[in-house]
Design a protein around this motif. Structure first.
Motif, mmCIF file in Angstrom:
data_model
loop_
_atom_site.group_PDB
_atom_site.id
_atom_site.type_symbol
_atom_site.label_atom_id
_atom_site.label_comp_id
_atom_site.label_asym_id
_atom_site.label_seq_id
_atom_site.Cartn_x
_atom_site.Cartn_y
_atom_site.Cartn_z
ATOM 1 N N THR A 1 0.790 -1.193 0.559
ATOM 2 C CA THR A 1 0.295 -0.046 -0.190
ATOM 3 C C THR A 1 0.689 0.841 0.171
ATOM 4 O O THR A 1 1.958 1.477 0.974
ATOM 5 C CB THR A 1 -0.536 0.114 0.801
ATOM 6 N N ALA A 2 0.592 2.475 -0.903
ATOM 7 C CA ALA A 2 1.018 3.469 -0.918
ATOM 8 C C ALA A 2 0.564 4.651 0.212
ATOM 9 O O ALA A 2 -0.634 5.185 0.059
ATOM 10 C CB ALA A 2 1.016 4.262 -2.183
ATOM 11 N N ARG A 3 1.533 4.816 0.744
ATOM 12 C CA ARG A 3 0.675 5.066 2.204
ATOM 13 C C ARG A 3 1.639 6.647 2.311
ATOM 14 O O ARG A 3 3.278 6.810 1.913
ATOM 15 C CB ARG A 3 0.530 4.900 3.360
ATOM 16 N N ILE A 4 1.515 7.901 1.734
ATOM 17 C CA ILE A 4 1.965 9.107 1.929
ATOM 18 C C ILE A 4 1.503 10.089 2.543
ATOM 19 O O ILE A 4 0.812 10.390 2.941
ATOM 20 C CB ILE A 4 2.246 9.612 0.247
ATOM 21 N N GLU A 5 2.114 11.154 3.388
ATOM 22 C CA GLU A 5 2.050 11.521 4.609
ATOM 23 C C GLU A 5 2.624 12.761 3.438
ATOM 24 O O GLU A 5 3.352 13.609 3.326
ATOM 25 C CB GLU A 5 2.130 11.896 5.766
ATOM 26 N N VAL A 6 1.213 14.753 3.241
ATOM 27 C CA VAL A 6 1.732 15.529 2.682
ATOM 28 C C VAL A 6 1.697 17.006 3.694
ATOM 29 O O VAL A 6 0.569 16.664 4.458
ATOM 30 C CB VAL A 6 1.561 16.048 1.303
ATOM 31 N N THR A 7 2.884 17.819 3.919
ATOM 32 C CA THR A 7 1.994 18.625 4.995
ATOM 33 C C THR A 7 3.114 20.020 4.838
ATOM 34 O O THR A 7 4.096 19.866 3.945
ATOM 35 C CB THR A 7 2.808 18.225 6.330
ATOM 36 N N LEU A 8 2.354 21.261 4.374
ATOM 37 C CA LEU A 8 2.811 22.523 4.333
ATOM 38 C C LEU A 8 2.578 23.565 5.266
ATOM 39 O O LEU A 8 1.076 23.411 5.162
ATOM 40 C CB LEU A 8 2.116 23.069 2.955
#
Length: 500
Positions: free
Chosen positions: A380-387
């Motif tokens: 599974t591709a789990r991605i966390e994006v934070t800005l």
């Protein structure tokens, strides 16, 4: 025509006109002053003469000859240089004249309480009349006339001649003086012209060396010439870069496209030469063709994006909201890769002056890289994006982090991931995705770092810092940067603190 000649002619023509205009104004002022002075003198003389005329009329015809003669003599003597004409019934012959008189005698108006001009022959006279007594029954009232030659016209004619003479003399003198002064004044311009006449940016790298002259026009012109030459050099350099980019694009494309094209040709030959190919083998060949086609298309797209980044100009930059751009990229990833689990935490209101297409491409490639290489052990591709905004007040910037759950990147390979055509053995990409990311961060004066996940779990963090910039920063940066990502000459700093 030389500048000195133009100045001399302009001054030589304008000065006489100014002299004539000043003379015309002076002539009117002198005329008014002369007329006022003559009228004042005539009125003052009339006051004295009127008193003596009245005294004469008191004894005229009163059988007092001695007093009559004495007062007539006093009247005549008081006239001096003014002509007098007294008409009264008691006067000998009805008229007494003394002093200069108009000849021939002109016709006079019935009365002239204010000085008037009468003409006798070619001579103008000022005339003034006064009533000096009451009329007896049936007689004409006594009247005193004063005459004075009008000398104002002679003086005015003298003034006119002198004004014209002054204008005639002023023309050549002003022209010669202006030419001499202008010749001296334009010496700095002549020196500047001699220094610039030999400058040919096509054949020589020599540029204008100018020492300030404290003459604003000359120094401004020299600055303009130097600016033009600098702009020429910049455009020549940009043209060279564009030509190198075009050549690199052609060379790289021909080199990198050869392998997928040859593979596709081989598969096509198999399908052509073996029409009865086993269905399983046929499906495998077609699948391979699809992969090579996708790789070929992706490679062309990446090469085009790199070429655009190497050639972008400052007018493509504008104020951008990074939160909106990141949200759009995440939405795009979710549409194309429905199985990706992406969590997003953004801070609104983070503005940068950037190239929207370039930054969007960089964020898209970071997310695609995380989806491709950052899968967890279960696939599974789990991605966390934070800005978020930078916590360091000395370094105002927008900080974007993309975390995945893949195997991570060893520290010794973190420098290589941004180089062109660096692909893993099982990578389906073109090997240009992270190169494009590094190029765009470089264009925006940002920094990118490849780090471990901060929670200690397996995976990779890509951290991008984009500083707050304005138009002037962008223009100066684009002029200083060597944009040669497509040609492969660009070198990266160590990956732990990559600044690109």
């Amino acid at each position: 025509m030389k500048l000195t000649t133009r100045i001399a002619l302009a001054v030589g023509l304008s000065v006489p006109l100014l002299v004539l205009a000043s003379g015309w104004l002076l002539l009117h002022l002198v005329t008014d002053d002369l007329r006022a002075r003559q009228d004042s003198q005539l009125r003052a003389r009339a006051t004295v003469l009127a008193k003596n005329a009245k005294a004469f009329l008191e004894v005229a015809g009163a059988d007092r000859p001695v007093m009559e003669q004495a007062r007539q003599r006093r009247l005549v003597n008081s006239a001096r240089d003014v002509g007098v004409r007294l008409t009264a019934p008691g006067a000998p012959g009805g008229t007494i004249t003394a002093g200069p008189q108009p000849d021939p005698f002109p016709s006079l108006p019935r009365g002239a309480p204010k000085p008037v001009t009468v003409t006798s022959g070619d001579t103008d006279w000022l005339a003034l009349s006064l009533r000096v007594g009451a009329a007896k029954k049936g007689d004409t009232p006594p009247n005193l006339w004063l005459f004075s030659p009008d000398t104002a016209e002679e003086e005015l004619a003298l003034v006119r001649r002198r004004v014209v003479l002054g204008a005639l003399l002023a023309a050549p003198l002003a022209g010669a003086t202006a030419w001499a002064i202008a010749t001296r004044a334009v010496l700095p311009l002549r020196r500047l012209q001699r220094r610039t006449s030999g400058l040919d940016p096509r054949t020589s790298a020599a540029r204008l060396e100018h020492t300030p002259t404290r003459i604003a026009e000359v120094d401004d012109l020299a600055y303009t010439v130097r600016t033009v030459l600098a702009r020429y050099d910049e455009q020549v350099e940009r043209t060279g870069e564009a030509l190198a980019t075009a050549r690199a694009f052609a060379a790289t494309a021909s080199h990198e496209l050869r392998t997928p094209l040859m593979s596709m040709r081989t598969n096509i030959d198999i399908l052509t030469d073996h029409p009865g190919l086993d269905p399983g083998d046929r499906a495998e060949v077609l699948e391979d063709l699809g992969r090579e086609h996708a790789r070929l298309l992706g490679l062309l797209v990446m090469l085009r994006a790199l070429a655009q980044g190497d050639l972008v100009e400052a007018d493509a930059f504008a104020s951008l909201d990074l939160a909106e751009l990141v949200d759009a990229s995440v939405s795009g990833l979710r549409r194309t890769h429905a199985g990706a689990e992406v969590s997003v935490h953004t801070t609104t209101g983070l503005l940068v002056h950037g190239w929207e297409e370039g930054l969007r491409s960089a964020v898209d490639n970071l997310l695609t890289n995380a989806w491709t290489h950052g899968r967890a052990a279960d696939g599974t591709a789990r991605i966390e994006v934070t800005l978020r905004a930078s916590r360091d007040p000395r370094d105002p910037a927008a900080v974007l982090t993309v975390d995945d759950h893949g195997p991570g990147i060893p520290p010794e390979r973190r420098e290589e991931v941004f180089q062109r055509f660096r692909r893993g053995p099982d990578s389906p990409g073109s090997g240009l995705g992270l190169t494009l990311v590094a190029q765009q961060i470089d264009l925006h004066r940002g920094r990118i770092a490849v780090l471990d996940r901060p929670d200690g779990r397996p995976g990779t963090r890509f951290e991008v810092r984009l500083p707050a910039t304005d138009v002037r920063d962008v223009e100066s940066t684009l002029l200083l940067l060597r944009r040669d990502w497509l040609t492969g000459r660009h070198q990266l700093a160590p990956a732990s603190e990559t600044q690109v």
